[in-house]
Design a protein around this motif. Structure first.
Motif, PDB file in Angstrom:
ATOM      1  N   ASP A 124       0.733  -0.995   0.282  1.00  0.00           N
ATOM      2  CA  ASP A 124       0.191   0.344   0.622  1.00  0.00           C
ATOM      3  C   ASP A 124       1.184   1.616  -0.133  1.00  0.00           C
ATOM      4  O   ASP A 124       1.667   1.103   0.818  1.00  0.00           O
ATOM      5  CB  ASP A 124      -0.917   0.135   1.034  1.00  0.00           C
ATOM      6  CG  ASP A 124      -2.638   1.357   1.114  1.00  0.00           C
ATOM      7  OD1 ASP A 124      -2.757   0.734   0.207  1.00  0.00           O
ATOM      8  OD2 ASP A 124      -1.819   2.087   1.224  1.00  0.00           O
TER       9      ASP A 124
ATOM     10  N   ASP B  17       0.333   3.622   1.422  1.00  0.00           N
ATOM     11  CA  ASP B  17       0.607   4.589   2.975  1.00  0.00           C
ATOM     12  C   ASP B  17       1.855   3.135   3.890  1.00  0.00           C
ATOM     13  O   ASP B  17       0.939   2.232   3.986  1.00  0.00           O
ATOM     14  CB  ASP B  17      -1.289   4.610   3.931  1.00  0.00           C
ATOM     15  CG  ASP B  17      -0.956   5.455   5.408  1.00  0.00           C
ATOM     16  OD1 ASP B  17       0.062   5.109   5.687  1.00  0.00           O
ATOM     17  OD2 ASP B  17      -1.905   4.624   5.447  1.00  0.00           O
TER      18      ASP B  17
ATOM     19  N   VAL C 124       0.159   1.119   6.939  1.00  0.00           N
ATOM     20  CA  VAL C 124      -0.969   0.062   7.012  1.00  0.00           C
ATOM     21  C   VAL C 124       0.510  -1.060   7.151  1.00  0.00           C
ATOM     22  O   VAL C 124      -0.138  -2.304   7.867  1.00  0.00           O
ATOM     23  CB  VAL C 124      -1.291  -0.005   5.340  1.00  0.00           C
ATOM     24  CG1 VAL C 124      -2.386  -1.127   4.761  1.00  0.00           C
ATOM     25  CG2 VAL C 124      -2.347   1.197   5.169  1.00  0.00           C
TER      26      VAL C 124
ATOM     27  N   PRO D 146      -6.699  -2.590  -1.542  1.00  0.00           N
ATOM     28  CA  PRO D 146      -6.954  -2.468  -3.201  1.00  0.00           C
ATOM     29  C   PRO D 146      -6.670  -2.453  -4.115  1.00  0.00           C
ATOM     30  O   PRO D 146      -6.348  -2.155  -5.549  1.00  0.00           O
ATOM     31  CB  PRO D 146      -6.487  -0.382  -2.267  1.00  0.00           C
ATOM     32  CG  PRO D 146      -6.519  -1.202  -0.863  1.00  0.00           C
ATOM     33  CD  PRO D 146      -6.578  -2.237  -0.345  1.00  0.00           C
TER      34      PRO D 146
ATOM     35  N   LEU E   3      -9.051  -3.108   4.647  1.00  0.00           N
ATOM     36  CA  LEU E   3      -8.542  -2.759   5.831  1.00  0.00           C
ATOM     37  C   LEU E   3      -9.537  -1.882   6.744  1.00  0.00           C
ATOM     38  O   LEU E   3     -10.407  -0.966   6.178  1.00  0.00           O
ATOM     39  CB  LEU E   3      -7.743  -1.750   4.342  1.00  0.00           C
ATOM     40  CG  LEU E   3      -6.835  -2.591   3.195  1.00  0.00           C
ATOM     41  CD1 LEU E   3      -6.075  -1.594   3.117  1.00  0.00           C
ATOM     42  CD2 LEU E   3      -5.808  -3.422   4.648  1.00  0.00           C
ATOM     43  N   GLY E   4      -8.891  -1.831   8.111  1.00  0.00           N
ATOM     44  CA  GLY E   4      -9.597  -0.716   8.760  1.00  0.00           C
ATOM     45  C   GLY E   4      -8.131   0.231   9.478  1.00  0.00           C
ATOM     46  O   GLY E   4      -8.492  -0.296  10.535  1.00  0.00           O
TER      47      GLY E   4
ATOM     48  N   SER F  92      -4.127   4.841   7.513  1.00  0.00           N
ATOM     49  CA  SER F  92      -5.384   5.984   6.861  1.00  0.00           C
ATOM     50  C   SER F  92      -6.565   5.540   6.355  1.00  0.00           C
ATOM     51  O   SER F  92      -7.321   5.689   5.794  1.00  0.00           O
ATOM     52  CB  SER F  92      -4.575   6.190   5.184  1.00  0.00           C
ATOM     53  OG  SER F  92      -4.349   5.198   4.801  1.00  0.00           O
ATOM     54  N   TYR F  93      -6.587   3.997   6.105  1.00  0.00           N
ATOM     55  CA  TYR F  93      -8.474   3.470   6.384  1.00  0.00           C
ATOM     56  C   TYR F  93      -9.063   3.345   7.765  1.00  0.00           C
ATOM     57  O   TYR F  93      -9.918   2.441   7.084  1.00  0.00           O
ATOM     58  CB  TYR F  93      -7.793   1.851   5.696  1.00  0.00           C
ATOM     59  CG  TYR F  93      -7.379   2.222   4.057  1.00  0.00           C
ATOM     60  CD1 TYR F  93      -8.157   2.157   3.268  1.00  0.00           C
ATOM     61  CD2 TYR F  93      -6.119   1.785   4.302  1.00  0.00           C
ATOM     62  CE1 TYR F  93      -7.706   1.831   1.751  1.00  0.00           C
ATOM     63  CE2 TYR F  93      -4.597   1.776   3.023  1.00  0.00           C
ATOM     64  CZ  TYR F  93      -6.164   2.147   1.525  1.00  0.00           C
ATOM     65  OH  TYR F  93      -5.361   2.134   0.371  1.00  0.00           O
ATOM     66  N   ARG F  94      -8.343   3.669   8.670  1.00  0.00           N
ATOM     67  CA  ARG F  94      -9.423   3.413   9.824  1.00  0.00           C
ATOM     68  C   ARG F  94     -10.590   4.016   9.502  1.00  0.00           C
ATOM     69  O   ARG F  94     -10.640   5.594   8.470  1.00  0.00           O
ATOM     70  CB  ARG F  94      -8.629   3.925  11.177  1.00  0.00           C
ATOM     71  CG  ARG F  94      -8.947   4.103  12.214  1.00  0.00           C
ATOM     72  CD  ARG F  94      -8.205   3.939  13.660  1.00  0.00           C
ATOM     73  NE  ARG F  94      -6.861   3.032  13.256  1.00  0.00           N
ATOM     74  CZ  ARG F  94      -6.307   2.146  13.548  1.00  0.00           C
ATOM     75  NH1 ARG F  94      -7.597   1.942  14.522  1.00  0.00           N
ATOM     76  NH2 ARG F  94      -5.510   1.527  13.622  1.00  0.00           N
TER      77      ARG F  94
ATOM     78  N   LYS G 236     -12.764   3.650   7.510  1.00  0.00           N
ATOM     79  CA  LYS G 236     -13.690   3.684   6.119  1.00  0.00           C
ATOM     80  C   LYS G 236     -13.481   1.973   5.667  1.00  0.00           C
ATOM     81  O   LYS G 236     -14.047   1.523   4.804  1.00  0.00           O
ATOM     82  CB  LYS G 236     -12.351   3.837   5.419  1.00  0.00           C
ATOM     83  CG  LYS G 236     -11.934   5.113   5.809  1.00  0.00           C
ATOM     84  CD  LYS G 236     -10.868   6.012   4.544  1.00  0.00           C
ATOM     85  CE  LYS G 236     -10.460   7.659   4.903  1.00  0.00           C
ATOM     86  NZ  LYS G 236      -9.575   7.563   4.003  1.00  0.00           N
TER      87      LYS G 236
ATOM     88  N   ARG H 194     -16.193   1.362   1.760  1.00  0.00           N
ATOM     89  CA  ARG H 194     -15.370   0.655   1.114  1.00  0.00           C
ATOM     90  C   ARG H 194     -15.795  -1.193   0.485  1.00  0.00           C
ATOM     91  O   ARG H 194     -15.355  -1.508  -0.066  1.00  0.00           O
ATOM     92  CB  ARG H 194     -13.385   0.534   2.065  1.00  0.00           C
ATOM     93  CG  ARG H 194     -12.772   1.995   1.747  1.00  0.00           C
ATOM     94  CD  ARG H 194     -11.493   1.643   1.680  1.00  0.00           C
ATOM     95  NE  ARG H 194     -10.855   0.753   0.481  1.00  0.00           N
ATOM     96  CZ  ARG H 194     -10.971   1.207  -0.254  1.00  0.00           C
ATOM     97  NH1 ARG H 194     -10.365   2.964  -0.634  1.00  0.00           N
ATOM     98  NH2 ARG H 194      -9.845   0.544  -1.696  1.00  0.00           N
TER      99      ARG H 194
ATOM    100  N   TRP I  18     -14.924  -3.792  -2.400  1.00  0.00           N
ATOM    101  CA  TRP I  18     -14.420  -4.679  -1.868  1.00  0.00           C
ATOM    102  C   TRP I  18     -15.605  -6.194  -2.443  1.00  0.00           C
ATOM    103  O   TRP I  18     -14.887  -7.106  -3.015  1.00  0.00           O
ATOM    104  CB  TRP I  18     -14.330  -4.695  -0.217  1.00  0.00           C
ATOM    105  CG  TRP I  18     -14.166  -6.416  -0.309  1.00  0.00           C
ATOM    106  CD1 TRP I  18     -12.544  -6.848  -0.283  1.00  0.00           C
ATOM    107  CD2 TRP I  18     -15.236  -7.695   0.541  1.00  0.00           C
ATOM    108  NE1 TRP I  18     -12.987  -8.105   0.693  1.00  0.00           N
ATOM    109  CE2 TRP I  18     -14.681  -8.634   1.014  1.00  0.00           C
ATOM    110  CE3 TRP I  18     -16.499  -7.300   0.918  1.00  0.00           C
ATOM    111  CZ2 TRP I  18     -15.320  -9.922   1.066  1.00  0.00           C
ATOM    112  CZ3 TRP I  18     -17.249  -8.218   1.302  1.00  0.00           C
ATOM    113  CH2 TRP I  18     -16.654  -9.545   1.387  1.00  0.00           C
TER     114      TRP I  18
END
Length: 349
Positions: free
Chosen positions: A148, A150, A153, A191, A217-218, A221-223, A225, A229, A233
């Motif tokens: 990723d 980020d 992650v 992603p 992902l949670g 930067s995906y926390r 979301k 998303r 998915w």
């Protein structure tokens, strides 16, 4: 948390667990540490005794599949051949389990190792060495592609390059590997799911297994979301399921990467709570793939972050409650036994 075991006679093959000694890794990262490091800190040493204890907590675990994790590599070999040491070690654990001292339980009845497919055609001697090391138990490889933009992650333990599964070098290695008729486990992140879809279409005769429900992902930067998303998915999962050469592992959602639950490690949540968190993902995967291409997995000890071993399998049994006896047999043991070619360890229906 202590719970009564649900459906304690139901045969289970756990198709995804690790064995490792990660104490040097854990000690290498001072506070503050990534959530993944926190997740494994309580199980930094996990070999036969720890696996045996977890798999004998009330559920009817008849056998397991070991999944590569970069442990016990042979430092005396060259870089390409180092992963053979992991298969040699795990084959010893499997032999220990098959000794008869532990009843009919068959840990590591199938072994999934690692080989670097970016070697292209030069991966063939590695595959042949892995097959020899497995003594009939080696069934395939995993070459993870989780990446990723980020860096928070995945954290420091993971270093797959961006776009690995689409690279020319990897595809050349996959073409060479496909000649052996072995399995390929794919681990990457939500992603990236288009990458495994493209790979499965490019090699329609290769058996692929998508790990961990595609890893929603949670974290970082995906926390927060996961909800927004989810539809993306789900579309990816249904697209991949259209490829008949792909199966899916139902689990891994208790990893710190997913945030289901967000708090860990081992906060003592019960099976009703975690089943509620996982239900949208598990039900979507079963709907898309069907019971004959789906298998519940523990992903232990990583998923200790969210649930103890008996609670985790109780949660899966709650999620499978509406399925027929035949579908349950597939989801909990039959699919794994067929795909990893260990049907001989299944008790008679």
């Amino acid at each position: 948390m202590s719970e009564d075991i649900l459906e304690s006679e139901l045969p289970i093959i756990d198709p995804h667990h690790h064995l490792w000694d990660l104490r040097p890794l854990v000690s290498a990262f001072p506070e503050p540490r990534h959530d993944f490091i926190e997740a494994i800190a309580g199980a930094a040493y996990y070999t036969f005794d720890q696996l045996h204890a977890d798999t004998h907590t009330g559920h009817n675990i008849v056998g397991t599949v070991f999944m590569e994790c970069g442990a016990f590599y042979d430092a005396s070999r060259d870089e390409a051949m180092k992963p053979v040491g992991e298969v040699e070690f795990v084959n010893g654990v499997a032999a220990q389990g098959a000794s008869g001292l532990y009843g009919d339980y068959r840990p590591c009845a199938a072994i999934v190792g690692h080989a670097d497919l970016t070697l292209g055609d030069a991966v063939k001697p590695v595959i042949e060495a892995l097959v020899a090391a497995g003594n009939g138990r080696f069934k395939g490889i995993r070459h993870a592609a989780a990446w990723d933009a980020d860096p928070e992650v995945l954290g420091p333990p993971f270093h797959a390059p961006e776009g690995l599964y689409g690279s020319d070098e990897f595809r050349a290695g996959m073409a060479a590997y496909a000649e052996y008729g072995l399995t390929f486990d794919a681990w990457l992140l939500e992603p990236q799911l288009g990458d495994v879809l493209d790979l499965a279409r490019a090699f329609p005769d290769q058996q692929f297994i998508l790990d961990h429900c595609g890893t929603p992902l949670g974290i970082a930067s995906y926390r927060g979301k996961l909800h927004e998303r989810f539809d993306s998915w789900r579309r990816s999962i249904h697209a991949i399921a259209e490829c008949p050469n792909v199966a899916v592992k139902l689990g891994g959602l208790a990893m710190a990467f997913c945030g289901l639950p967000d708090e860990g490690p081992a906060k003592g949540y019960g099976s009703e709570h975690v089943a509620g968190l996982w239900r949208p993902y598990i039900e979507t995967c079963i709907e898309a793939f069907g019971a004959d291409r789906a298998m519940f997995e523990s992903n232990y000890p990583v998923d200790r972050w969210g649930a103890s071993y008996p609670v985790l399998w109780n949660a899966f049994k709650r999620l499978a409650k509406g399925h027929s006896a035949e579908e349950k047999r597939a989801l909990f043991a039959g699919t794994a036994a067929r795909i990893y070619d260990i049907e001989h360890i299944l008790p008679d229906a």
